[in-house]
Design a protein around this motif. Structure first.
Motif, PDB file in Angstrom:
ATOM      1  N   GLY A  58       2.402   8.901  10.302  1.00  0.00           N
ATOM      2  CA  GLY A  58       3.831   8.431   9.664  1.00  0.00           C
ATOM      3  C   GLY A  58       4.134   8.741   8.143  1.00  0.00           C
ATOM      4  O   GLY A  58       4.722   8.036   7.468  1.00  0.00           O
ATOM      5  N   GLN A  59       3.371   9.628   7.695  1.00  0.00           N
ATOM      6  CA  GLN A  59       3.545   9.918   6.481  1.00  0.00           C
ATOM      7  C   GLN A  59       4.120  11.237   6.100  1.00  0.00           C
ATOM      8  O   GLN A  59       3.924  12.361   7.068  1.00  0.00           O
ATOM      9  CB  GLN A  59       2.082   9.938   5.762  1.00  0.00           C
ATOM     10  CG  GLN A  59       1.377   8.721   6.069  1.00  0.00           C
ATOM     11  CD  GLN A  59       2.171   7.426   5.011  1.00  0.00           C
ATOM     12  OE1 GLN A  59       2.669   7.451   4.001  1.00  0.00           O
ATOM     13  NE2 GLN A  59       2.518   6.409   6.028  1.00  0.00           N
ATOM     14  N   ARG A  60       4.706  11.533   4.894  1.00  0.00           N
ATOM     15  CA  ARG A  60       4.981  12.883   4.559  1.00  0.00           C
ATOM     16  C   ARG A  60       3.874  13.818   4.192  1.00  0.00           C
ATOM     17  O   ARG A  60       2.707  13.338   3.713  1.00  0.00           O
ATOM     18  CB  ARG A  60       5.985  13.199   3.416  1.00  0.00           C
ATOM     19  CG  ARG A  60       5.584  12.468   2.095  1.00  0.00           C
ATOM     20  CD  ARG A  60       6.748  12.363   1.171  1.00  0.00           C
ATOM     21  NE  ARG A  60       6.073  12.172  -0.187  1.00  0.00           N
ATOM     22  CZ  ARG A  60       5.385  12.415  -1.178  1.00  0.00           C
ATOM     23  NH1 ARG A  60       4.867  13.698  -0.661  1.00  0.00           N
ATOM     24  NH2 ARG A  60       4.965  11.817  -1.956  1.00  0.00           N
ATOM     25  N   LEU A  61       3.833  15.110   4.302  1.00  0.00           N
ATOM     26  CA  LEU A  61       2.613  15.959   3.947  1.00  0.00           C
ATOM     27  C   LEU A  61       2.175  15.821   2.573  1.00  0.00           C
ATOM     28  O   LEU A  61       1.036  15.808   2.157  1.00  0.00           O
ATOM     29  CB  LEU A  61       2.933  17.461   4.189  1.00  0.00           C
ATOM     30  CG  LEU A  61       2.121  18.443   3.845  1.00  0.00           C
ATOM     31  CD1 LEU A  61       0.500  18.270   4.789  1.00  0.00           C
ATOM     32  CD2 LEU A  61       2.402  19.861   4.064  1.00  0.00           C
ATOM     33  N   GLY A  62       3.025  15.767   1.568  1.00  0.00           N
ATOM     34  CA  GLY A  62       2.767  15.399   0.180  1.00  0.00           C
ATOM     35  C   GLY A  62       1.924  14.166  -0.118  1.00  0.00           C
ATOM     36  O   GLY A  62       1.157  14.136  -1.028  1.00  0.00           O
TER      37      GLY A  62
END
Length: 193
Positions: A58-62
């Protein structure tokens, strides 16, 4: 960028959600051995597997490429792209074939991931070119060298000034072709988890 290594960041997010390595493997389709190497041996994958991990957590790639969350405006200066700040893609016992320099590290709530990427030949990829896929789109501009791009059944060789834009759900491979080093700008768009 944080002093924390990529594997340590992933482990921290996995453990916060009380997920085992097997749980994360089920969510991503990646093997437990691969995830173990990532967390314990400082192995850094290409963007495809890393995106699967980010989405599963549930995270963005960055989140895994950088830790900075400063403002809504991001200026990236070439003179600040120190090699030790680059995220390296390497495998067990091999030298890094990708050096990723995030160009959006301080932009909050971003939906695109812009990178300057240095790509070196991968001797093992000469025989087997592993395809990856993930949701979103990719836009690449070649700065120097020669870039090999395989998208589904199509094979493309690109040189300086050439660009390619494709749907990244189609299995694809991006690698250094016949030059000692290829440099590209890449912008990846993810519809967000």
């Amino acid at each position: 960028m944080s002093d924390k290594k990529l594997g340590e960041r992933i482990r921290a997010y996995r453990e916060r959600q009380e997920l085992s390595l097997a749980d994360l493997a089920d969510r991503t389709g990646l093997t437990v051995d691969f995830l173990t190497a990532l967390e314990e041996e400082d192995v850094t994958p290409s963007i495809g597997p890393l995106l699967k991990i980010a989405l599963a957590l549930g995270q963005r790639l960055g989140t895994f490429m950088d830790d900075a969350v400063d403002s809504d405006v991001c200026v990236s200066r070439q003179c600040e792209h120190a090699e030790d700040e680059a995220v390296l893609r390497k495998a067990r016992g091999k030298r890094a074939t990708f050096h990723y320099h995030s160009l959006g590290a301080t932009k909050t709530d971003r939906h695109m991931e812009p990178f300057f990427i240095e790509i070196y030949p991968d001797e093992e990829a000469c025989t087997e070119k592993p395809l990856s896929s993930h949701e979103g789109e990719e836009f690449i501009v070649v700065v120097s060298g020669e870039l090999e791009v395989i998208i589904g059944p199509d094979h493309h060789m690109l040189g300086p000034g050439d660009s390619i834009y494709y749907n990244s759900v189609v299995p694809h491979y991006v690698g250094c072709a016949k030059s000692p080093k290829t440099e590209i700008y890449a912008v990846l768009y993810f519809p967000h988890a």
